[in-house]
Design a protein around this motif. Structure first.
Motif, PDB file in Angstrom:
ATOM      1  N   ALA A 208       0.855  -1.341   0.057  1.00  0.00           N
ATOM      2  CA  ALA A 208      -0.081   0.149  -0.082  1.00  0.00           C
ATOM      3  C   ALA A 208       0.813   1.215   0.030  1.00  0.00           C
ATOM      4  O   ALA A 208       0.742   2.244   1.034  1.00  0.00           O
ATOM      5  CB  ALA A 208      -0.980  -0.106   1.271  1.00  0.00           C
ATOM      6  N   PRO A 209       1.842   1.367  -1.008  1.00  0.00           N
ATOM      7  CA  PRO A 209       2.720   2.357  -1.031  1.00  0.00           C
ATOM      8  C   PRO A 209       2.108   3.879  -0.982  1.00  0.00           C
ATOM      9  O   PRO A 209       1.138   3.905  -1.754  1.00  0.00           O
ATOM     10  CB  PRO A 209       3.525   2.158  -2.114  1.00  0.00           C
ATOM     11  CG  PRO A 209       2.635   1.355  -3.197  1.00  0.00           C
ATOM     12  CD  PRO A 209       2.009   0.635  -2.184  1.00  0.00           C
ATOM     13  N   MET A 210       2.635   4.764  -0.143  1.00  0.00           N
ATOM     14  CA  MET A 210       2.019   6.246  -0.265  1.00  0.00           C
ATOM     15  C   MET A 210       0.335   6.188   0.696  1.00  0.00           C
ATOM     16  O   MET A 210      -0.034   7.325   0.347  1.00  0.00           O
ATOM     17  CB  MET A 210       1.884   6.923  -1.514  1.00  0.00           C
ATOM     18  CG  MET A 210       3.304   7.013  -2.223  1.00  0.00           C
ATOM     19  SD  MET A 210       4.933   7.164  -1.091  1.00  0.00           S
ATOM     20  CE  MET A 210       4.480   8.756  -0.358  1.00  0.00           C
ATOM     21  N   VAL A 211       0.083   5.215   1.205  1.00  0.00           N
ATOM     22  CA  VAL A 211      -1.045   5.145   1.913  1.00  0.00           C
ATOM     23  C   VAL A 211      -0.521   4.794   3.421  1.00  0.00           C
ATOM     24  O   VAL A 211      -0.925   3.563   4.054  1.00  0.00           O
ATOM     25  CB  VAL A 211      -2.289   4.306   1.404  1.00  0.00           C
ATOM     26  CG1 VAL A 211      -3.493   4.287   2.338  1.00  0.00           C
ATOM     27  CG2 VAL A 211      -2.413   4.306   0.048  1.00  0.00           C
ATOM     28  N   HIS A 212       0.349   5.658   4.290  1.00  0.00           N
ATOM     29  CA  HIS A 212       0.433   6.872   3.656  1.00  0.00           C
ATOM     30  C   HIS A 212       2.044   7.135   3.325  1.00  0.00           C
ATOM     31  O   HIS A 212       2.405   8.168   2.905  1.00  0.00           O
ATOM     32  CB  HIS A 212       0.076   7.677   4.943  1.00  0.00           C
ATOM     33  CG  HIS A 212       0.696   9.092   5.541  1.00  0.00           C
ATOM     34  ND1 HIS A 212       1.044   9.033   6.910  1.00  0.00           N
ATOM     35  CD2 HIS A 212       1.177  10.250   4.909  1.00  0.00           C
ATOM     36  CE1 HIS A 212       1.862  10.219   7.340  1.00  0.00           C
ATOM     37  NE2 HIS A 212       1.590  10.996   5.973  1.00  0.00           N
TER      38      HIS A 212
ATOM     39  N   HIS B  75      -3.346   6.555  -5.078  1.00  0.00           N
ATOM     40  CA  HIS B  75      -2.424   5.460  -4.499  1.00  0.00           C
ATOM     41  C   HIS B  75      -3.647   4.944  -3.593  1.00  0.00           C
ATOM     42  O   HIS B  75      -3.697   3.771  -3.383  1.00  0.00           O
ATOM     43  CB  HIS B  75      -1.460   5.841  -3.557  1.00  0.00           C
ATOM     44  CG  HIS B  75      -0.285   6.461  -4.289  1.00  0.00           C
ATOM     45  ND1 HIS B  75      -0.032   7.715  -4.561  1.00  0.00           N
ATOM     46  CD2 HIS B  75       1.039   5.726  -4.671  1.00  0.00           C
ATOM     47  CE1 HIS B  75       1.156   7.675  -5.451  1.00  0.00           C
ATOM     48  NE2 HIS B  75       1.660   6.657  -5.426  1.00  0.00           N
TER      49      HIS B  75
ATOM     50  N   LEU C 277      -5.668   2.849  -5.941  1.00  0.00           N
ATOM     51  CA  LEU C 277      -5.095   1.677  -6.370  1.00  0.00           C
ATOM     52  C   LEU C 277      -5.367   0.681  -4.984  1.00  0.00           C
ATOM     53  O   LEU C 277      -5.651  -0.624  -5.345  1.00  0.00           O
ATOM     54  CB  LEU C 277      -3.608   1.679  -6.330  1.00  0.00           C
ATOM     55  CG  LEU C 277      -2.974   2.165  -7.589  1.00  0.00           C
ATOM     56  CD1 LEU C 277      -1.576   2.251  -7.586  1.00  0.00           C
ATOM     57  CD2 LEU C 277      -3.156   1.222  -8.654  1.00  0.00           C
TER      58      LEU C 277
ATOM     59  N   TYR D 163      -2.431  11.699  -1.927  1.00  0.00           N
ATOM     60  CA  TYR D 163      -2.014  10.469  -2.325  1.00  0.00           C
ATOM     61  C   TYR D 163      -3.120   9.772  -2.754  1.00  0.00           C
ATOM     62  O   TYR D 163      -3.612   8.718  -2.914  1.00  0.00           O
ATOM     63  CB  TYR D 163      -1.319   9.624  -1.547  1.00  0.00           C
ATOM     64  CG  TYR D 163       0.039  10.193  -1.051  1.00  0.00           C
ATOM     65  CD1 TYR D 163       0.994  10.644  -2.170  1.00  0.00           C
ATOM     66  CD2 TYR D 163       0.347  10.844   0.306  1.00  0.00           C
ATOM     67  CE1 TYR D 163       2.226  11.423  -1.733  1.00  0.00           C
ATOM     68  CE2 TYR D 163       1.419  11.081   0.825  1.00  0.00           C
ATOM     69  CZ  TYR D 163       2.531  11.525  -0.159  1.00  0.00           C
ATOM     70  OH  TYR D 163       3.474  12.183  -0.022  1.00  0.00           O
TER      71      TYR D 163
ATOM     72  N   SER E 129     -10.652  10.114  -2.307  1.00  0.00           N
ATOM     73  CA  SER E 129      -9.498   9.947  -2.975  1.00  0.00           C
ATOM     74  C   SER E 129      -9.517  10.147  -4.496  1.00  0.00           C
ATOM     75  O   SER E 129      -8.587  10.446  -5.140  1.00  0.00           O
ATOM     76  CB  SER E 129      -8.872   8.762  -3.001  1.00  0.00           C
ATOM     77  OG  SER E 129      -9.916   7.699  -3.144  1.00  0.00           O
TER      78      SER E 129
ATOM     79  N   PRO F  72       5.792   5.316   1.752  1.00  0.00           N
ATOM     80  CA  PRO F  72       6.090   4.384   0.742  1.00  0.00           C
ATOM     81  C   PRO F  72       6.152   2.894   1.159  1.00  0.00           C
ATOM     82  O   PRO F  72       6.082   2.051   0.463  1.00  0.00           O
ATOM     83  CB  PRO F  72       7.384   5.053  -0.044  1.00  0.00           C
ATOM     84  CG  PRO F  72       8.028   5.958   1.049  1.00  0.00           C
ATOM     85  CD  PRO F  72       6.862   6.482   1.940  1.00  0.00           C
TER      86      PRO F  72
END
Ligand code: FEO
Length: 403
Positions: A144-148, A208, A211, A205, A249, A150
């Motif tokens: 779950a990159p960038m949540v929150h 992200h 995603l 983000y 988002s 990387p």
């Protein structure tokens, strides 16, 4: 004294509440406090999912020790190592040195950067799609990159349907005993803090989050619990909160409505903002919210900007520029990537009104996918009756754009 709650029969909330911190991330006011959630699974192996802020470490330890009794702690899963969750990792390693730590490559890198003493312990690096079994419970790790940050991941327990969602689906606000979202009136008492949390902390983000939502979409029918790192756990009506996250988002407004943000030195720009608010209500638009940017913390302004479809900026001219606090608010909107809003402008200036053109330029050039209405109210020092027609047409333009 320990303070724990069951999430399921063998999964426990072992986190803590914090009413003493005034500013989350040393920026955002949290008058209702915040919770740092951690979860303990008592399977054939014992598993702690995340830790807590350093200030709550002793509570976490009491909770975990109470539930473990004589059992060892076998695994520590770190979904997000930011210090409001990861600061107690070292203490866990000191108490249970044999514990195996499961996290991502980047997470271990960041732990070392922060000076957490993890080397010498068994570290298990996982990546997207990896699985693990703790006995009855099987989990899958999802990046779950960038949540929150990387390094973040989320963990899905395919046995009981618990999604350990890290910062996603979190909220400001201390739990004060009420662990589940269905134990509070979330839509009345929590949604504003949930929005303020998400938009200010992870708002930038959005793609992200989208995603992650797409990945979750594939297993939506299997998700029974959402266990975030802050705020209530979700076990009912998950769609309500997922829909909010989807809108935030995608930078889509939740409601048709008007936020009037004014910057006023002597009350005259404020009077113009109030006159516009009254006109809008007279014309049937009553979802109107007026904020003084000088005494409203910008995190609330950001949150309202994500909620509503229309934003009126009313600013004095200051040093031939935009009033600094208004400029700061606009910079936050830029930083957090807000899009898809309709703006209207009110400018004030006693000898060289500039703020209107400058705000227009900012919205046009610095923000994405915004519309600025052509009608603008320009006042010299104070609003007088000679501007009644301009005020009327500005209100009409706003109403028309909301149709
Ligand atoms: Fe609550 Fe990104 O940490």
């Amino acid at each position: 004294m320990y303070c724990v709650r069951n999430v399921t029969e063998d999964l426990y909330w072992v986190g803590a509440n914090d009413h003493r911190l005034h500013l989350f991330e040393n920026i955002h006011p949290i008058p209702r406090g915040v919770s740092y959630n951690a979860y303990l699974l008592l399977d054939e192996k014992t598993v702690l999912f995340d830790t807590v802020d350093w200030s709550a470490c002793r509570q976490l330890l009491e909770n975990v020790e109470h539930l473990l009794g004589e059992r060892p702690l076998d695994y520590l899963v770190i979904n997000h190592m930011e210090p409001d969750h990861g600061a107690s990792i070292e203490e866990i390693l000191l108490r249970w040195p044999q514990v195996k730590v499961i996290s991502t490559e980047k997470s271990f890198l960041f732990m070392r950067q922060f000076g957490f003493q993890i080397d010498g312990h068994e570290l298990i690096e996982v990546k997207e799609g990896d699985g693990f079994s703790f006995g009855k419970h099987n989990v899958t790790f999802v990046a779950a990159p960038m949540v929150h940050w990387p390094e973040a991941m989320v963990t899905f327990d395919t046995t009981n349907g618990a999604l350990f969602s890290a910062d996603a689906f979190g909220s400001f606000g201390a739990l004060d005993g009420k662990l589940f979202a269905d134990e509070v009136n979330f839509d009345r008492d929590w949604i504003d803090d949930a929005r303020r949390y998400l938009t200010n902390i992870v708002g930038k983000y959005g793609p992200h989050i989208q995603l992650l939502l797409k990945k979750a979409g594939g297993i939506l029918d299997q998700i029974k619990y959402i266990c975030p790192l802050h705020g209530p756990v979700w076990r009912k009506d998950l769609g309500y909160f997922i829909d909010k996250y989807d809108k935030w988002s995608r930078y889509e407004p939740e409601e048709k409505g008007v936020m009037i943000a004014y910057a006023s030195m002597y009350g005259n720009t404020e009077a113009a903002a109030q006159a516009l608010a009254a006109k809008l209500c007279e014309k049937g638009i009553t979802n109107v919210h007026v904020y003084d940017v000088s005494n409203t913390h910008v995190s609330y302004l950001v949150s309202e900007s994500f909620r509503l479809s229309h934003i009126v900026l009313a600013s004095v001219t200051y040093n031939l520029g935009i009033y600094p606090v208004m400029h700061d608010y606009l910079m936050h909107l830029k930083g957090l990537n807000l899009q898809n809003r309709t703006f209207a402008l009110i400018e004030n200036g006693s000898w060289a009104p500039k703020s209107g053109d400058l705000m227009q330029k900012f919205v046009d050039e610095e923000l994405k996918n915004m519309t600025v209405l052509n009608d603008r109210l320009s006042i010299a020092s104070a609003l007088h009756a000679d501007k009644a027609a301009e005020l009327e047409s500005l209100a009409d333009a706003i109403v028309e754009s909301m149709a």
